[in-house]
Design a protein around this motif. Sequence first.
Motif, PDB file in Angstrom:
ATOM      1  N   ASN A 102     -18.766  -3.067   1.226  1.00 58.04           N
ATOM      2  CA  ASN A 102     -17.779  -3.939   0.591  1.00 58.04           C
ATOM      3  C   ASN A 102     -16.888  -3.044  -0.275  1.00 58.04           C
ATOM      4  OD1 ASN A 102     -16.385  -6.153  -0.444  1.00 58.04           O
ATOM      5  ND2 ASN A 102     -17.953  -6.597  -1.974  1.00 58.04           N
ATOM      6  N   ASN A 103     -16.072  -2.255   0.393  1.00 57.01           N
ATOM      7  CA  ASN A 103     -15.331  -1.166  -0.247  1.00 57.01           C
ATOM      8  C   ASN A 103     -13.929  -1.619  -0.631  1.00 57.01           C
ATOM      9  OD1 ASN A 103     -13.979   1.197  -0.936  1.00 57.01           O
ATOM     10  ND2 ASN A 103     -14.946   2.420   0.667  1.00 57.01           N
ATOM     11  N   PRO A 104     -13.606  -1.686  -1.923  1.00 54.15           N
ATOM     12  CA  PRO A 104     -12.275  -2.146  -2.324  1.00 54.15           C
ATOM     13  C   PRO A 104     -11.161  -1.179  -1.961  1.00 54.15           C
ATOM     14  CG  PRO A 104     -13.505  -1.361  -4.236  1.00 54.15           C
ATOM     15  CD  PRO A 104     -14.464  -1.382  -3.088  1.00 54.15           C
ATOM     16  N   GLN A 105     -11.508   0.054  -1.558  1.00 53.22           N
ATOM     17  CA  GLN A 105     -10.481   1.014  -1.153  1.00 53.22           C
ATOM     18  C   GLN A 105      -9.986   0.762   0.266  1.00 53.22           C
ATOM     19  OE1 GLN A 105      -9.306   3.091  -3.499  1.00 53.22           O
ATOM     20  NE2 GLN A 105     -10.804   2.027  -4.794  1.00 53.22           N
TER      21      GLN A 105
ATOM     22  N   PHE B  70     -23.871  -8.392   2.086  1.00 59.92           N
ATOM     23  CA  PHE B  70     -22.679  -7.557   2.278  1.00 59.92           C
ATOM     24  C   PHE B  70     -21.987  -7.253   0.950  1.00 59.92           C
ATOM     25  CE2 PHE B  70     -18.012  -7.739   2.500  1.00 59.92           C
ATOM     26  CZ  PHE B  70     -17.746  -6.558   3.187  1.00 59.92           C
ATOM     27  N   ASP B  71     -21.840  -8.272   0.107  1.00 62.91           N
ATOM     28  CA  ASP B  71     -21.144  -8.094  -1.170  1.00 62.91           C
ATOM     29  C   ASP B  71     -21.817  -7.049  -2.040  1.00 62.91           C
ATOM     30  OD1 ASP B  71     -18.967  -9.795  -0.857  1.00 62.91           O
ATOM     31  OD2 ASP B  71     -20.084 -11.555  -1.503  1.00 62.91           O
ATOM     32  N   ALA B  72     -23.135  -6.927  -1.928  1.00 61.94           N
ATOM     33  CA  ALA B  72     -23.877  -5.964  -2.750  1.00 61.94           C
ATOM     34  C   ALA B  72     -23.991  -4.591  -2.094  1.00 61.94           C
ATOM     35  CB  ALA B  72     -25.279  -6.514  -3.035  1.00 61.94           C
ATOM     36  N   SER B  73     -23.406  -4.428  -0.917  1.00 60.52           N
ATOM     37  CA  SER B  73     -23.545  -3.187  -0.161  1.00 60.52           C
ATOM     38  C   SER B  73     -22.351  -2.258  -0.394  1.00 60.52           C
ATOM     39  CB  SER B  73     -23.660  -3.501   1.338  1.00 60.52           C
ATOM     40  OG  SER B  73     -22.375  -3.799   1.874  1.00 60.52           O
ATOM     41  N   PRO B  74     -22.498  -0.974  -0.066  1.00 62.40           N
ATOM     42  CA  PRO B  74     -21.367  -0.041  -0.187  1.00 62.40           C
ATOM     43  C   PRO B  74     -20.275  -0.295   0.850  1.00 62.40           C
ATOM     44  CG  PRO B  74     -23.266   1.060   0.803  1.00 62.40           C
ATOM     45  CD  PRO B  74     -23.748  -0.280   0.334  1.00 62.40           C
TER      46      PRO B  74
END
Length: 342
Positions: free
Chosen positions: A197-200, A191-195
């Motif tokens: 995991n969106n900080p927005q 999950f962390d390496a996936s899109p």
Amino acid sequence: MSVRDLIDVSDWSALASTPLVSVYMLAYRHEKFIGQAIESVIGQQCEFPFELIIGDDCSPDRTRQIALDYQKRLPGLVRVLYSDSNVGAHANAARCRAACRGRYIAFCEGDDYWHHPLKLRIQVEAMAEEDDVVLCHTDYDRLVGRRLKRNCHRSSPTPYLAQGHAYDRLLHHWTVMTATALYRADVLREFDASPFNNPQWPFGDYNKALFAATRGRIRYLPVSTATWRKVAGSATNSDPSRMLTMRLAGLACREAFMRAYPVDESTRRDCLGFANRGVLNAAFHACDLQAFDAARARLVALGASPGSPSDALRRTALVWGWPARLYGRFRSLMLRLTADGL
């Protein structure tokens, strides 16, 4: 924040070399609650090693000092991560997950707590029984001010409870309370390496659960193990504009997942209709006419009727301005008073 800015207070000579479970606790301005949260984790009755990682995001109160005091008392169990500047909830969670060494990862935020002393044991046993289970969660209690509602899933049943192959149900409704969740660590690393995991997006729990649902089955245990505390000022109990931001991000999250992992048309319309109805309500409370009209247009495009009489009245109130603002201020005040237990 660079890696060298991170301060990791860990006693490697005392810690277990291979903990089976890593528990991480996000903390910010939690001095009133974090002691109870920590005690609820360290009091777990387990026959396997585990670790507690507390990530303090530069709290201006005594949160960090309380965490460090526990680390000194229990160096074989507690680790504390912090830096000298605020990094935000997303980065704080990311650095905590990166520090986790267990095969499984659990969560307990600094203002929640676990009330079941066997929580970790029963969940690890449930996960170990079936190889394709990627997430295990349970029932929970909800504390609002001084009012405690027990067994929320059992007392308010929903057809969307996440269990089994639950991707479609989670798209419609989030039913995994974070403090009850136990994930396979390899799934969270993916999950962390996936899109996704969106900080927005102003959340990190809903997208984690959705991602896990694309990787395997979800196990639900009908026993309450954790208490979610509703606190004034949180993202789900704050000013209406923040709630609107949350609802819009939830809509964007669903759309992103359905582009990558499509569902049938009926499910797509149902899930997007539910999400847009939430945006519509949040836009009214935030007195945002543009967001309100955009949500109505999306609902019509999904096949909904042009609008109920109540929607028309609410739009009129937004056009006039002052009725909607007055209602919004009254609602915000009531939410704060309720969360404060008044």
